[in-house]
Write a protein that holds these residues in place. Structure first.
Motif, PDB file in Angstrom:
ATOM      1  N   GLY A  34      51.105 -11.417  53.006  1.00  0.00           N
ATOM      2  CA  GLY A  34      51.302 -10.920  51.647  1.00  0.00           C
ATOM      3  C   GLY A  34      51.498 -12.050  50.659  1.00  0.00           C
ATOM      4  N   SER A  35      51.540 -11.708  49.388  1.00  0.00           N
ATOM      5  CA  SER A  35      51.646 -12.757  48.364  1.00  0.00           C
ATOM      6  C   SER A  35      53.032 -13.396  48.348  1.00  0.00           C
ATOM      7  N   THR A  36      54.058 -12.673  48.821  1.00  0.00           N
ATOM      8  CA  THR A  36      55.407 -13.254  48.794  1.00  0.00           C
ATOM      9  C   THR A  36      55.946 -13.617  50.177  1.00  0.00           C
ATOM     10  N   GLY A  37      55.240 -13.232  51.241  1.00  0.00           N
ATOM     11  CA  GLY A  37      55.734 -13.543  52.573  1.00  0.00           C
ATOM     12  C   GLY A  37      54.713 -13.204  53.649  1.00  0.00           C
ATOM     13  N   THR A  38      54.933 -13.750  54.858  1.00  0.00           N
ATOM     14  CA  THR A  38      54.075 -13.423  55.999  1.00  0.00           C
ATOM     15  C   THR A  38      54.915 -12.654  57.002  1.00  0.00           C
ATOM     16  N   ARG A  39      54.355 -11.557  57.532  1.00  0.00           N
ATOM     17  CA  ARG A  39      55.113 -10.697  58.451  1.00  0.00           C
ATOM     18  C   ARG A  39      54.325 -10.413  59.717  1.00  0.00           C
ATOM     19  N   ILE A  40      55.045 -10.353  60.843  1.00  0.00           N
ATOM     20  CA  ILE A  40      54.408  -9.959  62.099  1.00  0.00           C
ATOM     21  C   ILE A  40      54.939  -8.585  62.506  1.00  0.00           C
ATOM     22  N   HIS A  41      54.030  -7.716  62.931  1.00  0.00           N
ATOM     23  CA  HIS A  41      54.396  -6.400  63.469  1.00  0.00           C
ATOM     24  C   HIS A  41      53.828  -6.333  64.880  1.00  0.00           C
ATOM     25  N   ILE A  42      54.696  -6.206  65.872  1.00  0.00           N
ATOM     26  CA  ILE A  42      54.247  -6.067  67.262  1.00  0.00           C
ATOM     27  C   ILE A  42      54.509  -4.620  67.672  1.00  0.00           C
ATOM     28  N   ALA A 107      45.072 -10.784  55.035  1.00  0.00           N
ATOM     29  CA  ALA A 107      45.730 -11.286  53.832  1.00  0.00           C
ATOM     30  C   ALA A 107      45.461 -10.337  52.670  1.00  0.00           C
ATOM     31  N   THR A 108      46.436 -10.277  51.746  1.00  0.00           N
ATOM     32  CA  THR A 108      46.257  -9.387  50.590  1.00  0.00           C
ATOM     33  C   THR A 108      46.162 -10.204  49.295  1.00  0.00           C
ATOM     34  N   ALA A 109      46.820  -9.725  48.237  1.00  0.00           N
ATOM     35  CA  ALA A 109      46.528 -10.227  46.892  1.00  0.00           C
ATOM     36  C   ALA A 109      46.775 -11.722  46.687  1.00  0.00           C
ATOM     37  N   GLY A 179      53.340  -4.433  45.436  1.00  0.00           N
ATOM     38  CA  GLY A 179      53.475  -5.772  46.007  1.00  0.00           C
ATOM     39  C   GLY A 179      53.820  -6.792  44.930  1.00  0.00           C
ATOM     40  N   GLY A 180      53.715  -8.072  45.300  1.00  0.00           N
ATOM     41  CA  GLY A 180      53.988  -9.121  44.342  1.00  0.00           C
ATOM     42  C   GLY A 180      52.822  -9.310  43.378  1.00  0.00           C
ATOM     43  N   ALA A 181      51.607  -9.233  43.895  1.00  0.00           N
ATOM     44  CA  ALA A 181      50.446  -9.512  43.064  1.00  0.00           C
ATOM     45  C   ALA A 181      49.570  -8.298  42.782  1.00  0.00           C
ATOM     46  N   SER A 182      49.647  -7.262  43.636  1.00  0.00           N
ATOM     47  CA  SER A 182      48.834  -6.073  43.373  1.00  0.00           C
ATOM     48  C   SER A 182      49.611  -4.805  43.697  1.00  0.00           C
ATOM     49  N   THR A 183      49.084  -3.681  43.230  1.00  0.00           N
ATOM     50  CA  THR A 183      49.740  -2.399  43.498  1.00  0.00           C
ATOM     51  C   THR A 183      48.691  -1.359  43.868  1.00  0.00           C
ATOM     52  N   TYR A 311      61.099   0.219  46.406  1.00  0.00           N
ATOM     53  CA  TYR A 311      62.284   0.390  47.250  1.00  0.00           C
ATOM     54  C   TYR A 311      63.327  -0.684  46.959  1.00  0.00           C
ATOM     55  N   ASP A 312      62.856  -1.928  46.945  1.00  0.00           N
ATOM     56  CA  ASP A 312      63.789  -3.056  46.779  1.00  0.00           C
ATOM     57  C   ASP A 312      64.578  -2.951  45.470  1.00  0.00           C
ATOM     58  N   ARG A 313      63.874  -2.655  44.359  1.00  0.00           N
ATOM     59  CA  ARG A 313      64.581  -2.608  43.074  1.00  0.00           C
ATOM     60  C   ARG A 313      65.493  -1.383  42.985  1.00  0.00           C
ATOM     61  N   ILE A 386      60.271   2.707  62.197  1.00  0.00           N
ATOM     62  CA  ILE A 386      59.039   1.921  62.064  1.00  0.00           C
ATOM     63  C   ILE A 386      58.820   1.615  60.576  1.00  0.00           C
ATOM     64  N   GLU A 387      58.487   0.346  60.271  1.00  0.00           N
ATOM     65  CA  GLU A 387      58.264  -0.059  58.881  1.00  0.00           C
ATOM     66  C   GLU A 387      57.104   0.728  58.265  1.00  0.00           C
ATOM     67  N   THR A 388      57.307   1.208  57.043  1.00  0.00           N
ATOM     68  CA  THR A 388      56.196   1.842  56.330  1.00  0.00           C
ATOM     69  C   THR A 388      55.359   0.740  55.690  1.00  0.00           C
TER      70      THR A 388
HETATM   71  O1  LIG Z   1      56.641  -4.484  56.478  1.00  0.00           O
HETATM   72  C1  LIG Z   1      57.350  -4.561  55.484  1.00  0.00           C
HETATM   73  N1  LIG Z   1      58.641  -4.179  55.533  1.00  0.00           N
HETATM   74  C2  LIG Z   1      59.446  -4.236  54.444  1.00  0.00           C
HETATM   75  N2  LIG Z   1      59.045  -4.665  53.260  1.00  0.00           N
HETATM   76  C3  LIG Z   1      57.788  -5.079  53.133  1.00  0.00           C
HETATM   77  C4  LIG Z   1      56.886  -5.055  54.212  1.00  0.00           C
HETATM   78  N3  LIG Z   1      55.712  -5.515  53.791  1.00  0.00           N
HETATM   79  C5  LIG Z   1      55.873  -5.799  52.484  1.00  0.00           C
HETATM   80  N4  LIG Z   1      57.116  -5.548  52.077  1.00  0.00           N
HETATM   81  C6  LIG Z   1      57.639  -5.663  50.702  1.00  0.00           C
HETATM   82  O2  LIG Z   1      56.531  -5.860  49.823  1.00  0.00           O
HETATM   83  C7  LIG Z   1      56.932  -6.603  48.685  1.00  0.00           C
HETATM   84  C8  LIG Z   1      56.136  -7.861  48.530  1.00  0.00           C
HETATM   85  O3  LIG Z   1      54.788  -7.596  48.464  1.00  0.00           O
HETATM   86  P1  LIG Z   1      53.728  -8.558  49.158  1.00  0.00           P
HETATM   87  O4  LIG Z   1      54.295  -9.898  49.433  1.00  0.00           O
HETATM   88  O5  LIG Z   1      53.191  -7.834  50.350  1.00  0.00           O
HETATM   89  O6  LIG Z   1      52.664  -8.706  48.001  1.00  0.00           O
HETATM   90  P2  LIG Z   1      51.134  -8.220  47.925  1.00  0.00           P
HETATM   91  O7  LIG Z   1      51.074  -6.876  48.592  1.00  0.00           O
HETATM   92  O8  LIG Z   1      50.842  -8.156  46.455  1.00  0.00           O
HETATM   93  O9  LIG Z   1      50.324  -9.255  48.646  1.00  0.00           O
HETATM   94  C9  LIG Z   1      58.385  -6.927  48.916  1.00  0.00           C
HETATM   95  O10 LIG Z   1      59.136  -5.931  48.278  1.00  0.00           O
HETATM   96  C10 LIG Z   1      58.558  -6.810  50.427  1.00  0.00           C
HETATM   97  O11 LIG Z   1      59.876  -6.535  50.741  1.00  0.00           O
END
Ligand SMILES: O=c1[nH]cnc2c1ncn2[C@@H]1O[C@H](COP(=O)(O)OP(=O)(O)O)[C@@H](O)[C@H]1O
Ligand SMILES: [Ca+2]
Length: 406
Positions: A34-42, A107-109, A179-183, A311-313, A386-388
């Motif tokens: 993602g634009s703000t982080g990288t996540r692994i789902h197993i 990868a996304t936005a 997300g951070g860069a797209s919705t 959700y976060d906000r 399970i994460e949505t």
């Molecule tokens: O698997 C997940 N579990 C919890 N939060 C997630 C997950 N994937 C993305 N997020 C949330 O998505 C938001 C960041 O968006 P992201 O980094 O994916 O940007 P993008 O979708 O524009 O590339 C944050 O609020 C982050 O907590």
């Protein structure tokens, strides 16, 4: 369980054989870059019988910040963050299943916004990390995902987890991802009218679990929460002049700070002498969304699942419980935006962008998508633990394409 073959195995269908009770367990590894982080789902699945959907047994989830796009000029370092996460899978998946367990990164936005050259360099390094791992590396295992798939796969995830994709009487729910860069916005239209008045590129047919769904979906690049901050400041896609200051009525009056996004440094601050507060702020964020999004009539009356930054906000401001989530009305975001924006000094321990973020979310929902004040939003982070996230839908799609499930 060992791999010993017992004489009685031939007398039982594979799924019913007593010693094979777990032989139909399998795994899938999906990375979300993602634009703000990288996540692994197993994910762990069990196929209890061939005529049923594979059952999801569990998920291991881990994330790192920042996202891959922050390593645009050091692709090897970026890939190193992926390798660290992949090491978790080595521990989680039994060694005899490594070779059968697919690993994929989408990868996304963040990467969509980088130059082709820099994005490809990052993806190439990641691919090398995968090739050096003991896992199954399918073709196209590393790439940038299409925006429309992001919405569809998240919709599949939520509706699978809430049980809407199995059995009769399916009552699917729409999904909103910020997300951070797209919705993204995705739902299954129920009215012929909606199909007629929707631009063709907002409708996508998708096959999953032996059903075809014609979904309304769109990904708006540049309308994620962080991109919207830049747009509100008037700094999005700008040639930033050295030392240039971007000011907004959505920020605390005395604030002056720096922010790095997409490899660019921005100076930003409050309206020292001018106006601050909800009213002027809302006018600013309105300019970012007004008239820029398609508004399907049908969604006005229905409720949606919302996650990620929605959700976060909401959790940051106690609109919902951080662990449990909750149900909100669109106007709850507006009420909270007013409260925060008109009392910024009281919230100065939180992010300086809290007022802007809440005002933007309100404007996006009401003036962007055209939701009503009373539209219900189900804020969910996890369903059945399970994460949505679009990653589960993407894993089903992957297993289907590999013939591991239908
Ligand atoms: O698997 C997940 N579990 C919890 N939060 C997630 C997950 N994937 C993305 N997020 C949330 O998505 C938001 C960041 O968006 P992201 O980094 O994916 O940007 P993008 O979708 O524009 O590339 C944050 O609020 C982050 O907590
Ligand atoms: Ca995302």
């Amino acid at each position: 369980h060992s791999n010993r073959v017992m004489w009685f195995q031939d007398f039982f269908p594979p799924n019913m054989c007593p010693i094979n009770a777990k032989a139909n367990t399998f795994y899938g590894i999906m990375f979300d870059a993602g634009s703000t982080g990288t996540r692994i789902h197993i994910y762990t699945f069990v196929q209890k019988s061939p005529e049923n959907l594979p059952e999801l047994e569990g998920e291991i989830f881990e994330s790192v910040k920042p996202g891959l796009s922050a390593y645009a000029d050091q692709p090897e370092k970026g890939a190193e963050t992926v390798k660290k996460l992949l090491d978790m899978a080595i521990d989680a998946v039994p060694p005899h299943l490594w070779k059968k367990t697919p690993v994929v990164l989408k990868a996304t936005a963040g990467l969509r916004l980088l130059s082709e050259e820099k994005a490809q360099a990052l993806l190439l390094e990641v691919k090398e990390v995968f090739e050096e791992s003991p896992f199954l590396v399918p073709e196209d295992s590393v790439g940038i995902m299409d925006g429309s798939h992001e919405g569809i796969l998240a919709w599949i995830t939520v509706n699978f987890l809430t049980g809407q994709l199995s059995g009769q009487n399916q009552q699917t729910v729409g999904t909103l991802d910020l997300g951070g860069a797209s919705t993204q916005i995705t739902f299954l239209p129920r009215f012929e009218e909606t199909l007629k008045e929707t631009p063709g590129d907002f409708l996508t047919s998708f096959e999953m679990f032996n059903s075809t769904y014609k979904l309304y979906t769109h990904s708006y690049l540049g309308f994620g929460l962080k991109a919207a901050r830049l747009a509100t400041l008037g700094a999005l896609n700008m040639e930033v002049v050295d030392g240039q200051m971007f000011r907004s009525s959505c920020l605390p009056k005395q604030l002056e700070a720096e922010w790095h996004f997409g490899g660019v440094k921005y100076r930003y601050g409050g309206n020292k002498e001018g106006e601050t507060g909800f009213k002027p702020c809302y006018l600013e964020v309105l300019k970012v969304v007004k008239g820029k999004l398609h508004q399907p009539d049908e969604i006005r009356g229905s409720s949606f699942y919302a996650f990620s930054y929605y959700y976060d906000r909401a959790a940051d401001t106690n609109l919902i419980d951080y662990e449990q989530g909750g149900v909100l009305e669109v106007r709850d975001f507006e009420r909270k935006a007013k409260e925060v924006c008109d009392n910024m000094e009281r919230y100065n321990s939180a992010s300086p962008f809290l007022c802007m973020d809440l005002a933007y979310i309100t404007a996006l929902l009401k003036e962007g998508f055209g939701f009503r004040d009373h539209t219900l939003l189900q804020l969910t982070k996890k369903v059945n633990n399970i994460e949505t996230s679009w990653t589960l839908g993407a894993t089903f799609h992957l297993l289907q394409s590999l013939g591991l499930t239908y």
